[in-house]
Design an enzyme around this catalytic site. Sequence first.
Site, PDB file in Angstrom:
ATOM      1  N   LEU A 192       0.882  -1.175   0.000  1.00 26.96           N
ATOM      2  CA  LEU A 192       0.000   0.000   0.000  1.00 26.96           C
ATOM      3  C   LEU A 192       0.919   1.225   0.000  1.00 26.96           C
ATOM      4  O   LEU A 192       1.982   1.212   0.635  1.00 26.96           O
ATOM      5  CB  LEU A 192      -0.889   0.014   1.249  1.00 26.96           C
ATOM      6  N   ASP A 193       0.497   2.272  -0.691  1.00 20.86           N
ATOM      7  CA  ASP A 193       1.309   3.493  -0.740  1.00 20.86           C
ATOM      8  C   ASP A 193       1.473   4.071   0.663  1.00 20.86           C
ATOM      9  O   ASP A 193       0.671   3.799   1.566  1.00 20.86           O
ATOM     10  CB  ASP A 193       0.626   4.553  -1.619  1.00 20.86           C
ATOM     11  N   LEU A 194       2.462   4.939   0.788  1.00 14.46           N
ATOM     12  CA  LEU A 194       2.753   5.599   2.073  1.00 14.46           C
ATOM     13  C   LEU A 194       1.497   6.216   2.685  1.00 14.46           C
ATOM     14  O   LEU A 194       1.230   6.093   3.885  1.00 14.46           O
ATOM     15  CB  LEU A 194       3.809   6.695   1.807  1.00 14.46           C
TER      16      LEU A 194
ATOM     17  N   LYS B 211      -5.023   5.150  -7.923  1.00 10.15           N
ATOM     18  CA  LYS B 211      -4.774   6.577  -8.176  1.00 10.15           C
ATOM     19  C   LYS B 211      -4.703   6.830  -9.684  1.00 10.15           C
ATOM     20  O   LYS B 211      -5.244   7.806 -10.187  1.00 10.15           O
ATOM     21  CB  LYS B 211      -3.471   7.018  -7.488  1.00 10.15           C
TER      22      LYS B 211
ATOM     23  N   THR C 177      -1.686   5.517   1.910  1.00  9.08           N
ATOM     24  CA  THR C 177      -2.881   4.663   1.889  1.00  9.08           C
ATOM     25  C   THR C 177      -3.029   3.969   3.237  1.00  9.08           C
ATOM     26  O   THR C 177      -2.040   3.528   3.831  1.00  9.08           O
ATOM     27  CB  THR C 177      -2.765   3.607   0.765  1.00  9.08           C
TER      28      THR C 177
END
Length: 271
Positions: free
Chosen positions: A115-117, A221, A119
């Site tokens: 997961l992104d930073l 995104k 998220t």
Amino acid sequence: MSDPIREDGLYPMRLQRFLARAGVASRRGSERLMTAGRVRVNGAVVTELGSKVDPASDVVTVDGAVCRIAERPCHLMLYKPAGYLTTMSDPHGRPTVADLVPVAERPGLYPVGRLDLDTTGLLLFTTAGELGQALLHPSHHVTKHYVALVSGTPDEGDLGRLRAGVRLEDGPAAPAEAELLSPSDPLFSLVAPRGAGRTGGGEPNAVVGLTIHEGRKHQVKKMMQAVGHRVLRLHRDAFGPLVLTGVAEGSWRELTEAETAAVEAVARGEG
Ligand code: URA
């Protein structure tokens, strides 16, 4: 002949694999430890890279410290907060998800996907390398459900493009399920805590629920951007058969037996 698989899930394996599963180092790093003469099996130094060990009966040490691998695989779900990198170590010392899970008690734990930073939400961890790889394999089409606070309000045309499979720079995305969530939806407040309608700057916004079957980098995104809406906040509330329940933000819990059976079935391609 293949290795016999025993009830405890352990079986004779190459020493460097054993060391990696015990969380000592990567396989490559474990090979370096071996060739440096730092690894002993039952008291004898072993430098030969093809050597095998039986985790149930052999005593393996590195620099004199005994190494073990967990007898049963451990699977747990983390409620990832924003601000943590999905990696088990960061050379710059930034916060990582490894700070939030029991790596000392469960060596070999690693995140299944990323997961992104910024998220939040469900991140599965496992000590079972094969299971993690199977769940990430594109052929298994493991579903992921996301809730996104986006700029503007996607109309039926935008949602239709997401459902048809929007075109991205690295090729078309597979068709997704996409819907606008109403403020009465329990998931709505996860990304729009003070109610949707406006972001801080007064920009109109909306909350979208998205189910995707792929796991490309920044996929949600990019999909939303491709239909003209910037993701302002992103949360994952389901991964395959797992739903983020019974765990507070920043905490983890082990999977129940039913959840374990369900992810194992998906990994076998039966989900
Ligand atoms: N898609 C994204 O864009 N970011 C995530 O963290 C997960 C899916």
